[in-house]
Design a protein around this motif. Structure first.
Motif, PDB file in Angstrom:
ATOM      1  N   MET A 174      -6.374  -2.038  13.762  1.00 44.16           N
ATOM      2  CA  MET A 174      -6.111  -1.733  15.163  1.00 44.16           C
ATOM      3  C   MET A 174      -7.004  -2.495  16.142  1.00 44.16           C
ATOM      4  N   PRO A 175      -8.341  -2.546  15.936  1.00 45.36           N
ATOM      5  CA  PRO A 175      -9.166  -3.315  16.891  1.00 45.36           C
ATOM      6  C   PRO A 175      -8.777  -4.783  16.955  1.00 45.36           C
ATOM      7  N   TRP A 176      -8.403  -5.366  15.806  1.00 46.04           N
ATOM      8  CA  TRP A 176      -8.016  -6.778  15.784  1.00 46.04           C
ATOM      9  C   TRP A 176      -6.673  -6.987  16.479  1.00 46.04           C
ATOM     10  N   LEU A 177      -5.754  -6.046  16.293  1.00 55.11           N
ATOM     11  CA  LEU A 177      -4.450  -6.157  16.948  1.00 55.11           C
ATOM     12  C   LEU A 177      -4.594  -6.048  18.466  1.00 55.11           C
ATOM     13  N   ILE A 178      -5.473  -5.146  18.918  1.00 49.57           N
ATOM     14  CA  ILE A 178      -5.712  -5.008  20.364  1.00 49.57           C
ATOM     15  C   ILE A 178      -6.330  -6.288  20.923  1.00 49.57           C
ATOM     16  N   ALA A 179      -7.324  -6.813  20.185  1.00 47.21           N
ATOM     17  CA  ALA A 179      -7.963  -8.060  20.635  1.00 47.21           C
ATOM     18  C   ALA A 179      -6.962  -9.214  20.681  1.00 47.21           C
ATOM     19  N   TRP A 180      -6.031  -9.222  19.720  1.00 50.21           N
ATOM     20  CA  TRP A 180      -4.995 -10.268  19.709  1.00 50.21           C
ATOM     21  C   TRP A 180      -4.055 -10.121  20.902  1.00 50.21           C
ATOM     22  N   GLN A 181      -3.648  -8.878  21.194  1.00 52.97           N
ATOM     23  CA  GLN A 181      -2.778  -8.648  22.335  1.00 52.97           C
ATOM     24  C   GLN A 181      -3.453  -9.024  23.649  1.00 52.97           C
ATOM     25  N   LEU A 182      -4.774  -8.837  23.716  1.00 51.39           N
ATOM     26  CA  LEU A 182      -5.525  -9.209  24.920  1.00 51.39           C
ATOM     27  C   LEU A 182      -5.917 -10.686  24.930  1.00 51.39           C
ATOM     28  N   ARG A 183      -5.431 -11.437  23.899  1.00 48.40           N
ATOM     29  CA  ARG A 183      -5.693 -12.877  23.774  1.00 48.40           C
ATOM     30  C   ARG A 183      -7.185 -13.185  23.618  1.00 48.40           C
ATOM     31  N   LEU A 184      -7.920 -12.239  23.014  1.00 49.00           N
ATOM     32  CA  LEU A 184      -9.341 -12.472  22.750  1.00 49.00           C
ATOM     33  C   LEU A 184      -9.537 -13.217  21.435  1.00 49.00           C
ATOM     34  N   ILE A 185      -8.592 -13.105  20.521  1.00 46.87           N
ATOM     35  CA  ILE A 185      -8.646 -13.849  19.261  1.00 46.87           C
ATOM     36  C   ILE A 185      -7.295 -14.526  19.051  1.00 46.87           C
ATOM     37  N   LYS A 186      -7.270 -15.561  18.214  1.00 48.15           N
ATOM     38  CA  LYS A 186      -6.035 -16.285  17.957  1.00 48.15           C
ATOM     39  C   LYS A 186      -5.180 -15.543  16.930  1.00 48.15           C
ATOM     40  N   THR A 187      -3.908 -15.926  16.896  1.00 46.85           N
ATOM     41  CA  THR A 187      -2.964 -15.286  15.978  1.00 46.85           C
ATOM     42  C   THR A 187      -3.387 -15.468  14.530  1.00 46.85           C
ATOM     43  N   GLY A 188      -3.891 -16.653  14.189  1.00 45.89           N
ATOM     44  CA  GLY A 188      -4.307 -16.912  12.816  1.00 45.89           C
ATOM     45  C   GLY A 188      -5.415 -15.988  12.361  1.00 45.89           C
ATOM     46  N   ARG A 189      -6.394 -15.744  13.232  1.00 46.45           N
ATOM     47  CA  ARG A 189      -7.495 -14.846  12.895  1.00 46.45           C
ATOM     48  C   ARG A 189      -6.988 -13.425  12.680  1.00 46.45           C
ATOM     49  N   CYS A 190      -6.088 -12.965  13.552  1.00 51.20           N
ATOM     50  CA  CYS A 190      -5.515 -11.625  13.400  1.00 51.20           C
ATOM     51  C   CYS A 190      -4.727 -11.524  12.099  1.00 51.20           C
ATOM     52  N   ARG A 245       0.831  -1.200   0.000  1.00 47.06           N
ATOM     53  CA  ARG A 245       0.000   0.000   0.000  1.00 47.06           C
ATOM     54  C   ARG A 245       0.867   1.251   0.000  1.00 47.06           C
ATOM     55  N   GLY A 246       0.310   2.356  -0.504  1.00 52.16           N
ATOM     56  CA  GLY A 246       0.982   3.639  -0.401  1.00 52.16           C
ATOM     57  C   GLY A 246       0.870   4.192   1.005  1.00 52.16           C
ATOM     58  N   ALA A 247       1.331   5.411   1.190  1.00 47.15           N
ATOM     59  CA  ALA A 247       1.341   6.010   2.523  1.00 47.15           C
ATOM     60  C   ALA A 247      -0.070   6.136   3.083  1.00 47.15           C
ATOM     61  N   LEU A 248      -1.004   6.704   2.282  1.00 46.20           N
ATOM     62  CA  LEU A 248      -2.379   6.881   2.747  1.00 46.20           C
ATOM     63  C   LEU A 248      -3.058   5.529   2.965  1.00 46.20           C
ATOM     64  N   GLY A 249      -2.829   4.579   2.034  1.00 48.79           N
ATOM     65  CA  GLY A 249      -3.420   3.254   2.171  1.00 48.79           C
ATOM     66  C   GLY A 249      -2.900   2.527   3.402  1.00 48.79           C
ATOM     67  N   THR A 250      -1.618   2.725   3.737  1.00 53.37           N
ATOM     68  CA  THR A 250      -1.042   2.086   4.923  1.00 53.37           C
ATOM     69  C   THR A 250      -1.700   2.615   6.192  1.00 53.37           C
ATOM     70  N   VAL A 251      -1.894   3.946   6.265  1.00 58.25           N
ATOM     71  CA  VAL A 251      -2.558   4.540   7.436  1.00 58.25           C
ATOM     72  C   VAL A 251      -3.969   3.986   7.586  1.00 58.25           C
ATOM     73  N   LEU A 252      -4.702   3.899   6.480  1.00 54.48           N
ATOM     74  CA  LEU A 252      -6.067   3.377   6.523  1.00 54.48           C
ATOM     75  C   LEU A 252      -6.081   1.908   6.966  1.00 54.48           C
ATOM     76  N   ALA A 253      -5.145   1.118   6.425  1.00 52.87           N
ATOM     77  CA  ALA A 253      -5.080  -0.298   6.779  1.00 52.87           C
ATOM     78  C   ALA A 253      -4.755  -0.487   8.260  1.00 52.87           C
ATOM     79  N   VAL A 254      -3.846   0.354   8.774  1.00 52.79           N
ATOM     80  CA  VAL A 254      -3.496   0.260  10.199  1.00 52.79           C
ATOM     81  C   VAL A 254      -4.710   0.560  11.063  1.00 52.79           C
ATOM     82  N   LEU A 255      -5.489   1.574  10.703  1.00 53.60           N
ATOM     83  CA  LEU A 255      -6.693   1.907  11.464  1.00 53.60           C
ATOM     84  C   LEU A 255      -7.702   0.765  11.432  1.00 53.60           C
ATOM     85  N   ILE A 256      -7.820   0.110  10.273  1.00 52.41           N
ATOM     86  CA  ILE A 256      -8.734  -1.018  10.159  1.00 52.41           C
ATOM     87  C   ILE A 256      -8.274  -2.187  11.039  1.00 52.41           C
TER      88      ILE A 256
END
Length: 513
Positions: free
Chosen positions: A39-55, A26-37
């Protein structure tokens, strides 16, 4: 047949190929958008609410990695990510890989990253690839896992599925992280973060996790000390050096007494490791005393097995009884000082209940055959079959340790050790200049707060023990300006002094190994 297995991310490559693909797709703008998308999954993964494969599926979808690879394939471009991966190859890793190939070994890459990113690299290196598999529909990659995430024990399972029983092969494995632990442990010749000829097994412990905790603790202590003393904090510590020196000597004596209790428990199990090695390992386990419930001290059993060839189950039971008698020691000190506690107007019912629990616990653990029988049968039902014999060894050891006379002796040793630490606290308080408190009262504040910290299950009782000690001292008329620095000093002289000694002993042990 000799098999060489290389992890990819962090071992063969300097970095993670999935992160490289994210930056490439992705370009710079696309990377920022992808990171925002993501973020909730990464937080849930860090809190062990979802598995690594799902993230991983969500990250691949958000960064449109499958679309980028599919488009490159349609344009007959197989080098979409390959040049970037080749630039990140470790020279020493590639040299070791080629050495295995020249020797005629079968070489495999085993990675948690998906095949669509790694297959071109495996083809260039001329090796086989085991990795996380994504779905492919009509020749196009889809952001959906069709296999388990190839990490940890899954790496060993994939190897066995690909090769058959591993006992028929000589496995030489290379890895760099927690996700490679099981692979390295299954290998006949492990190389943890090393490409030398000599084996280097996955370490039993890592001191890296201690550094943030120590930094946060020292920062908190500094802020709390400055709040209570202001610019007088450093002059106060310099003035207290005589009291601090005497206190540290008493703390060293208390740990010597505790080590005597450990040797007593080992003698009850007819275990007699060399005293020099045993003392170094025993003290080294205190490097992990700042863990929830002091669970990290179990590294003691692993080190005794590795260095003294002593089975782990009996020493784990001895460690559990050591912790048990620490608790009964504190309860006994509180019961000895019941009149003092009543003067503080603490609930009588609570104290009587604690005393009753201690008495019943001694009776059940010392003479309750039905309890031991129930414990044995339950453990055998709950533990996996391969651990039944080990649990049996541990329970046999527990039988030998749970004798009334032994428990009472170990408890009295604990009373002496805790009292010496309480004496150290009293010497600090007197040195600062507060009167009206005696040795018993300082010991009660120290031990009761220690029990509160243990019950909180926070690492090392951090926060709860300090608050409890300051509160109990203030309840006895010690001003906060005195109770706060005295509490911080006694914690540095007990918990963190033991942690520092433990780290030094572990480093010494690792150097000897």
């Amino acid at each position: 047949m000799a098999i060489a297995v290389f992890d990819v991310d962090g071992t063969l490559l300097q970095g993670d190929c999935l992160l490289m693909a994210c930056r490439r797709s992705r370009g710079a703008l696309g990377t920022v958008l992808a990171v925002l998308i993501c973020m909730p999954w990464l937080i849930a993964w860090q809190l062990r609410l979802i598995k690594t494969g799902r993230c991983k599926e969500k990250v691949i979808a958000a960064f449109r990695i499958c679309e980028a690879v599919n488009q490159a394939a349609l344009n007959d471009r197989q080098d979409w990510l390959l040049p970037m991966l080749q630039r990140q190859l470790r020279d020493e890793a590639v040299q070791r890989l080629q050495w295995h190939q020249k020797r005629g070994d079968r070489v495999l890459l085993c990675s948690a990253s998906p095949r669509l990113l790694l297959q071109p690299l495996a083809d260039v290196l001329g090796v086989e690839l085991l990795c996380t598999e994504l779905a492919k529909v009509d020749g196009l990659w889809q952001p959906q896992l069709v296999s388990a995430n190839c990490k940890g024990s899954e790496k060993v399972r994939c190897l066995e599925a690909h090769l058959g029983p591993l006992k028929h092969f000589t496995i030489e494995a290379y890895g760099d992280s927690r996700g490679d632990r099981e692979l390295l442990q299954a290998a006949a010749i492990p190389h943890y973060r090393s490409f030398c000829t000599e084996p280097r097994p996955y370490p039993a412990f890592s001191l890296g996790a201690l550094l943030p905790l120590i930094a946060l603790t020292l920062l908190s202590y500094g802020l709390l000390g400055s709040w209570s003393q202001g610019d007088k904090l450093l002059p106060l510590f310099l003035r207290l050096w005589p009291q601090i020196s005497v206190g540290l000597l008493l703390v060293l004596v208390s740990y010597t007494v505790r080590y005597g209790r450990w040797r007593l428990l080992l003698a009850a199990l007819s275990l007699q490791p060399p005293i020099a090695d045993d003392a170094r390992i025993w003290m080294g386990s205190y490097a992990f005393t700042a863990t929830p419930g002091k669970s990290g001290e179990a590294v003691r059993s692993w080190l005794l097995k590795q260095n003294c060839n002593i089975p782990a189950p009996p020493t784990l039971m001895a460690l559990a009884v050591e912790r048990l008698t620490d608790g009964t020691s504190v309860l006994l000190i509180l019961l000895f000082n019941l009149p003092l506690l009543l003067r503080w107007k603490l609930p009588l019912v609570l104290l009587c209940t604690l005393g009753l629990i201690a008495v019943i616990g001694f009776w059940l653990l010392g003479w309750g055959r039905w309890l031991r029988s129930l414990f044995w049968s339950t453990a055998n039902k709950l533990l996996p079959e391969k651990f039944v014999s080990a649990s049996g060894d541990g329970l046999i050891a527990l039988r030998q340790l749970l004798r009334a006379r032994l428990l009472l002796t170990a408890t009295m040793i604990g009373v002496v050790a805790w009292s010496l630490e309480g004496l150290s606290l009293w010497i600090l308080i007197k040195g600062i200049g507060a009167g009206g408190i005696n040795w018993n009262e300082a010991t009660i504040a120290h031990t009761a707060a220690g029990l509160l910290g243990a019950l909180s299950l926070l690492p090392g009782g951090l926060g709860s023990t300090e608050a409890g000690t300051i509160g109990l001292l203030n309840l006895q008329g010690v001003p906060l300006a005195v109770a706060t620095p005295a509490t911080l000093l006694i914690r540095l002289m007990t918990l963190w002094f033991a942690t520092g000694l433990g780290v030094l002993c572990l480093l010494w042990q690792e150097r000897r190994s």
